[in-house]
Write a protein that holds these residues in place. Structure first.
Motif, PDB file in Angstrom:
ATOM      1  N   ARG A 122       0.852  -1.197   0.000  1.00  0.00           N
ATOM      2  CA  ARG A 122       0.000   0.000   0.000  1.00  0.00           C
ATOM      3  C   ARG A 122       0.879   1.235   0.000  1.00  0.00           C
TER       4      ARG A 122
ATOM      5  N   PRO B  15       1.688   5.272  -0.231  1.00  0.00           N
ATOM      6  CA  PRO B  15       0.980   6.385   0.405  1.00  0.00           C
ATOM      7  C   PRO B  15      -0.050   7.000  -0.538  1.00  0.00           C
ATOM      8  N   ALA B  16      -1.191   7.288   0.005  1.00  0.00           N
ATOM      9  CA  ALA B  16      -2.287   7.921  -0.740  1.00  0.00           C
ATOM     10  C   ALA B  16      -2.762   7.072  -1.917  1.00  0.00           C
ATOM     11  N   ARG B  17      -2.639   5.763  -1.819  1.00  0.00           N
ATOM     12  CA  ARG B  17      -3.117   4.861  -2.877  1.00  0.00           C
ATOM     13  C   ARG B  17      -4.243   3.999  -2.319  1.00  0.00           C
ATOM     14  N   THR B  18      -5.263   3.794  -3.124  1.00  0.00           N
ATOM     15  CA  THR B  18      -6.355   2.921  -2.702  1.00  0.00           C
ATOM     16  C   THR B  18      -6.216   1.526  -3.295  1.00  0.00           C
TER      17      THR B  18
ATOM     18  N   SER C 279       0.046  -1.111  -4.479  1.00  0.00           N
ATOM     19  CA  SER C 279       1.149  -0.467  -5.165  1.00  0.00           C
ATOM     20  C   SER C 279       2.406  -0.670  -4.323  1.00  0.00           C
TER      21      SER C 279
ATOM     22  N   HIS D 183       5.624  -0.304  -2.328  1.00  0.00           N
ATOM     23  CA  HIS D 183       6.246   0.910  -1.825  1.00  0.00           C
ATOM     24  C   HIS D 183       7.241   0.559  -0.725  1.00  0.00           C
TER      25      HIS D 183
END
Length: 119
Positions: A48, A50-53, A56, A58
């Motif tokens: 997940r 940052p700021a992803r729904t 992704s 990371h």
């Protein structure tokens, strides 16, 4: 002209491959990542960003004192992908920390418990 034989093409026998132990693979990966991200001691990896729904890959880098080091988006994504591919046995729905000195991969909750005193 050579005679045609139906079926698979003839290939030379592949040499025996020896399996690289997971710990050696992680240690080699840790060294590569330490070169790519100077000053990093630990990488925190998650699916997940940052700021992803949506999922992704990371990674976030931390130094010896636990301060966050700046990574650009391609570095964060590449480091996370490399770690995820090198450690397929991990449950990637959770966050993991990779110690770049030892190559140990721990869940974030286990890493925090170890830092507090092994509770």
């Amino acid at each position: 002209m050579p005679e045609h034989r139906p079926g698979r093409a003839l290939t030379a026998d592949a040499p025996e491959r020896t399996a690289v132990p997971t710990t050696a693979r992680r240690l080699r990966l840790s060294r590569l990542l330490a070169e790519m991200i100077p000053g990093a001691h630990t990488l925190r990896v998650t699916l997940r960003g940052p700021a992803r729904t949506w999922p992704s890959p990371h990674a976030s880098a931390y130094d010896d004192c636990g301060r966050r080091l700046p990574l650009n988006p391609p570095q964060a994504r590449t480091a996370a992908r490399w770690i995820i591919r090198a450690c397929p046995e991990a449950d990637w729905r959770q966050e993991y920390d990779l110690d770049l000195r030892t190559g140990r991969l721990l869940r974030v909750t286990e890493a925090r418990n170890a830092a507090v005193g092994g509770r």
